[in-house]
Design a protein around this motif. Structure first.
Motif, PDB file in Angstrom:
ATOM      1  N   VAL A   1       0.808  -0.914  -6.879  1.00  0.00           N
ATOM      2  CA  VAL A   1       0.586  -0.966  -5.302  1.00  0.00           C
ATOM      3  C   VAL A   1      -0.537   0.267  -5.210  1.00  0.00           C
ATOM      4  O   VAL A   1      -0.258   1.321  -5.801  1.00  0.00           O
ATOM      5  N   ASP A   2      -1.474   0.064  -4.515  1.00  0.00           N
ATOM      6  CA  ASP A   2      -2.565   0.979  -4.399  1.00  0.00           C
ATOM      7  C   ASP A   2      -3.100   1.393  -5.660  1.00  0.00           C
ATOM      8  O   ASP A   2      -3.460   2.802  -6.016  1.00  0.00           O
TER       9      ASP A   2
ATOM     10  N   MET B   1       4.797  -3.620   4.820  1.00  0.00           N
ATOM     11  CA  MET B   1       5.175  -5.020   4.122  1.00  0.00           C
ATOM     12  C   MET B   1       6.343  -4.830   3.308  1.00  0.00           C
ATOM     13  O   MET B   1       6.810  -3.631   2.844  1.00  0.00           O
ATOM     14  N   VAL B   2       6.996  -5.596   3.037  1.00  0.00           N
ATOM     15  CA  VAL B   2       8.137  -5.942   2.137  1.00  0.00           C
ATOM     16  C   VAL B   2       7.895  -6.672   0.908  1.00  0.00           C
ATOM     17  O   VAL B   2       7.420  -7.749   0.935  1.00  0.00           O
TER      18      VAL B   2
ATOM     19  N   SER C   1      -1.402  -0.565   2.342  1.00  0.00           N
ATOM     20  CA  SER C   1      -1.282  -0.708   0.986  1.00  0.00           C
ATOM     21  C   SER C   1      -1.994  -1.892   0.461  1.00  0.00           C
ATOM     22  O   SER C   1      -1.944  -3.106   1.105  1.00  0.00           O
ATOM     23  N   GLN C   2      -2.307  -2.034  -0.948  1.00  0.00           N
ATOM     24  CA  GLN C   2      -2.850  -2.963  -1.501  1.00  0.00           C
ATOM     25  C   GLN C   2      -1.739  -3.454  -2.731  1.00  0.00           C
ATOM     26  O   GLN C   2      -1.680  -2.387  -3.306  1.00  0.00           O
TER      27      GLN C   2
ATOM     28  N   ARG D   1      -5.731 -12.046 -11.178  1.00  0.00           N
ATOM     29  CA  ARG D   1      -4.833 -11.038 -10.433  1.00  0.00           C
ATOM     30  C   ARG D   1      -4.531 -11.429  -9.010  1.00  0.00           C
ATOM     31  O   ARG D   1      -5.611 -11.962  -8.389  1.00  0.00           O
ATOM     32  N   ILE D   2      -3.600 -11.465  -8.496  1.00  0.00           N
ATOM     33  CA  ILE D   2      -3.277 -11.674  -6.860  1.00  0.00           C
ATOM     34  C   ILE D   2      -3.313 -10.382  -6.058  1.00  0.00           C
ATOM     35  O   ILE D   2      -2.597  -9.529  -6.415  1.00  0.00           O
ATOM     36  N   ILE D   3      -4.408 -10.299  -5.203  1.00  0.00           N
ATOM     37  CA  ILE D   3      -4.497  -8.949  -4.383  1.00  0.00           C
ATOM     38  C   ILE D   3      -3.949  -9.430  -3.120  1.00  0.00           C
ATOM     39  O   ILE D   3      -4.416 -10.581  -2.275  1.00  0.00           O
ATOM     40  N   VAL D   4      -2.814  -8.761  -2.536  1.00  0.00           N
ATOM     41  CA  VAL D   4      -2.327  -8.889  -1.053  1.00  0.00           C
ATOM     42  C   VAL D   4      -2.618  -7.813  -0.298  1.00  0.00           C
ATOM     43  O   VAL D   4      -2.302  -6.623  -0.710  1.00  0.00           O
ATOM     44  N   ARG D   5      -3.244  -7.863   0.900  1.00  0.00           N
ATOM     45  CA  ARG D   5      -3.237  -6.778   1.756  1.00  0.00           C
ATOM     46  C   ARG D   5      -3.212  -7.194   3.159  1.00  0.00           C
ATOM     47  O   ARG D   5      -3.268  -8.725   3.452  1.00  0.00           O
TER      48      ARG D   5
END
Length: 306
Positions: free
Chosen positions: A173-174, A213-214, A234-235, A265-269
């Motif tokens: 996370v970040d 986000m959860v 957060s990322q 890698r999966i990046i979720v933002r």
């Protein structure tokens, strides 16, 4: 959520494909739009061509370019499909007429189209919901033929595929290491999605006004691996361990999949622009929870068998 008094002059209608009730609703809805001076557009790809109002049918992309308000007729899945297409279009509002089952997002009942009339006169509630973007960053020459990014309204889920075994993945996370997970998967959810797959996975219900986000592990091996609520700014980075890469899929709202490759890698933002949802006047999120989840009703009696 805020009340508004702006009116709409162009309205698009998108239906659940193959549902004959959509055409029945159109016969009631189009006169209402005409009465309020709205120009109507009908999605040619989702609404059955039965010869009714053929001159109003346009391609999906043209409808998105022409409308200030879109009415989705169907269930939550239909509305989510439309909402994903509206990503990056904050000037288009979206509301739903419920032709599905539970209907957390489509809150106008087809027998109460008076609520549509209220919306068209400018009497409605604006509800801005943030979306998620998921991007797969591949390592070097490892590429796939599938898209590398997608948008999610409810959640981005990383789940096991074609195996009964758990998968292993690591999260940050970040940029800060969070954990190594052994589980059936991991859900990264918006507040909107907190009453969907994330709730079934044991996550908390998050009010849609909360910018959060959860992260919800799915059937984790360790009981200490619990859901985590983080800032929506957060990322989240997720890496599936190499030996499991062929047994994992990344899904956005269960409507679009992203393929992984070794070392990716999966990046979720959060998506940079929110979704503008429209509700009839008097809308209350807590009323919605009580109605859909059965809260606040009388205790159920237990009848012992004879």
């Amino acid at each position: 959520m805020t009340e508004s008094f702006c009116t709409f002059k162009s309205v698009g209608i998108i239906g659940k494909p193959g549902d004959p009730a959509v055409c029945q609703l159109l016969e009631q809805l189009l006169p209402i739009l005409k009465e309020h001076g709205c120009r109507a557009y009908i999605d040619a790809s989702s609404v059955t061509n039965n010869g009714y109002c053929e001159n109003l049918r346009v391609p999906f992309a043209e409808l998105l370019d022409s409308c200030e308000l879109i009415i989705a007729i169907g269930g939550d899945g239909t509305l989510i499909h439309v909402a994903r297409a509206l990503a990056g279009r904050p000037n288009i509002a979206l509301m739903g007429i419920n032709r599905g089952r539970l209907g957390f997002l489509v809150d106008v009942h087809p027998d109460n189209l008076r609520e549509v009339e209220q919306v068209l006169t400018g009497n409605y509630v604006i509800d801005e919901r943030f979306l998620l973007t998921a991007q797969v960053h591949h390592n070097g020459a490892h590429k796939t033929t599938q898209p590398d990014s997608a948008v999610a309204v409810n959640e981005v889920s990383i789940h096991r595929w074609n195996t009964s075994r758990m998968i292993e993945l690591s999260t940050w996370v970040d940029g800060e290491p969070l954990s190594d997970h052994r589980a059936d998967g991991l859900i990264v959810s918006t507040p909107t999605g907190s009453t969907a797959y994330a709730l079934a996975g044991g996550g908390p219900i998050v009010h849609p006004n909360l910018h959060a986000m959860v992260m919800v592990p799915v059937n984790p091996h360790s009981l200490s691996n619990r859901p985590l609520v983080i800032d929506s700014r957060s990322q989240v980075e997720i890496e599936v361990h190499a030996e499991f890469i062929d047994r994992v899929r990344v899904s956005c709202d269960s409507q679009q999949d992203l393929a992984l490759s070794p070392g990716s890698r999966i990046i979720v933002r959060a998506h940079p622009t929110p979704l503008s949802m429209i509700h009839p006047p008097g809308y209350s999120y807590f009323n919605l929870l009580r109605a859909k989840l059965g809260w606040g009703g009388p205790p159920r009696e237990l009848h012992a068998s004879a």
